[in-house]
Scaffold this motif. Structure first.
Motif: not given
Length: 46
Positions: A10, A13-14, A17, A24, A27-29, A31-32, A36, A43
Motif C-alpha cells: 500500500e 501504491l500510494r 499514485l 491519496v 483513500l482506502s486501499t 480505492e487506491l 491504479a 499494483v
C-alpha cells in the motif's frame, strides 16, 4: 502465512499514485487499487 502469499504494498501504491498527481491521503486501499487499475498502473505487491 503460506509460502507464495502476496500482499498489496500500500505504501508503494500510494507513492506511485501521488507521483502522478492523485491526492491519496483520504483513500482506502480498495480505492487506491481501483484508481491504479483505471490508470493501467501495476499494483505493487510484496
Amino acid at each position: 502465512m503460506d509460502i507464495g502469499d502476496e500482499y498489496i504494498d500500500e505504501g508503494r501504491l500510494r507513492e506511485l499514485l501521488a507521483s502522478r498527481g492523485f491526492n491519496v491521503k483520504e483513500l482506502s486501499t480498495r480505492e487506491l487499487i481501483s484508481i491504479a487499475r483505471e490508470q493501467k498502473i501495476a499494483v505493487p505487491k510484496t
